[in-house]
Design an enzyme around this catalytic site. Structure first.
Site, mmCIF file in Angstrom:
data_model
loop_
_atom_site.group_PDB
_atom_site.id
_atom_site.type_symbol
_atom_site.label_atom_id
_atom_site.label_comp_id
_atom_site.label_asym_id
_atom_site.label_seq_id
_atom_site.Cartn_x
_atom_site.Cartn_y
_atom_site.Cartn_z
ATOM 1 N N LEU A 37 0.849 -1.194 0.000
ATOM 2 C CA LEU A 37 0.000 0.000 0.000
ATOM 3 C C LEU A 37 0.882 1.240 0.000
ATOM 4 C CD1 LEU A 37 -2.870 -0.719 2.576
ATOM 5 C CD2 LEU A 37 -3.142 -0.239 0.144
ATOM 6 N N ASP A 38 0.464 2.280 -0.736
ATOM 7 C CA ASP A 38 1.188 3.547 -0.712
ATOM 8 C C ASP A 38 1.194 4.117 0.714
ATOM 9 O OD1 ASP A 38 1.728 3.498 -3.421
ATOM 10 O OD2 ASP A 38 -0.047 4.661 -3.956
ATOM 11 N N PRO A 39 2.212 4.909 1.067
ATOM 12 C CA PRO A 39 2.280 5.473 2.424
ATOM 13 C C PRO A 39 1.025 6.220 2.857
ATOM 14 C CG PRO A 39 4.353 5.817 1.288
ATOM 15 C CD PRO A 39 3.406 5.252 0.273
ATOM 16 N N ALA A 41 -2.026 5.682 1.892
ATOM 17 C CA ALA A 41 -3.201 4.809 1.920
ATOM 18 C C ALA A 41 -3.308 4.103 3.270
ATOM 19 C CB ALA A 41 -3.123 3.786 0.803
#
Length: 304
Positions: A37-39, A41
């Site tokens: 997951l992106d930071p 998110a």
């Protein structure tokens, strides 16, 4: 320690940051995660502990997200972390137009991943190349979106759409925000993202760092048993003697072992099976292997 944790990733942490902190909390090095997951998110980040890390590749691949897309703005990263490239302050788009465009994303489609992504090109991650200002050509890839629906539209400082997306692996929600904005002619970027389902785990059952610390202090933390998440695979039960041979890495003749098995829906080579021993003990994963025109059970992942 052995099993899975349905972890609720907080904003501001990379997936790697979460692993580092969980290693300290659980006092073990052997931890992995399924699906980065992106930071910025939040939401479900499947965590494998101990030998369960070897089972990550077999978990179900379906994912689901709740996303907020901001229309009228285009950024370098396709989310609010990037620099604004273009902004449209006034536009008139009705709900029917938005729903029609969203429906066009459903099915198997080609998607060009964001330039700022962890995809590797000649051994280097795209976001590293992008940050250095190097010219990048990103190849499109096929992705599958099974469902996409509009939950609500808000018009305050910005026009924002809340959507729910059910999709397969490799789908970039940032790219959907970008492409939707392009199709509507006003630009779009991802404003917020929550993963509500991944690898058979759901947001409502997930645990935060605080939850995990509390359970560890109370000695009530229970790991999710792997076979509960792997029930999309067929299962096979071995006899006591075959179990011993299987755990030693030997091939098991399928025809001879059939008398002690559960029903298998497909008999084809390269078919993965949950493998159980006496008293329903979960032994690991087998793969059907053909030798001399005879199907055999070949140990793939041995856990005991």
């Amino acid at each position: 320690m052995f099993g899975f944790i349905n972890f609720n990733k907080p904003a501001g942490f990379t997936s790697h940051d979460c692993i580092a902190k969980l290693r300290k909390l659980l006092n073990t090095r052997k931890i992995g995660h399924g699906g980065t997951l992106d930071p910025s998110a939040t939401g479900v980040l499947p965590i494998a502990v101990g030998k369960a890390t070897r089972l990550l590749q077999f978990l179900p691949t379906a994912k689901a997200y709740r996303a907020c897309i901001r229309l009228g703005i285009t950024t370098t990263t396709d989310d609010l972390e990037g620099e604004v490239i273009q902004q449209v302050d006034r536009f008139d788009i009705d709900q029917e137009q938005i729903i029609e465009r969203l429906q066009g994303f459903i099915g198997t489609i080609e998607q060009v991943p964001p330039i700022y992504s962890a995809i590797k090109q000649e051994g280097r991650k795209l976001y590293d190349l992008a940050r250095k200002g190097e010219e990048i050509t990103v190849k499109s890839r096929n992705i599958t979106i099974s469902d996409l629906k509009l939950l609500k539209i808000t018009h305050q400082d910005f026009c924002e759409l809340e959507i729910e997306i059910h999709c397969g692996p490799g789908t970039y929600i940032r790219a959907i925000a970008r492409d939707l904005g392009t199709q509507l002619g006003v630009g779009g970027t991802l404003a917020n993202l929550v993963r509500i389902q991944s690898c058979g785990m759901f947001l409502e059952d997930s645990l935060t760092f605080a939850d995990l610390e509390h359970k560890l202090n109370q000695q009530t933390l229970e790991f999710i048993k792997p076979n509960l998440l792997l029930n999309h695979l067929d299962a096979f039960v071995l006899s006591v003697d075959d179990s011993k041979r299987w755990c030693q890495g030997q091939l098991i003749d399928l025809n001879q072992a059939l008398g002690s098995s559960k029903v298998i829906s497909v008999f084809t080579p390269e078919h993965y099976l949950l493998t159980y021993g006496a008293e329903q003990t979960f032994l690991g994963i087998s793969v059907l292997y053909e030798r001399d025109e005879i199907l055999k059970l070949k140990p793939k992942i041995v856990l005991v």
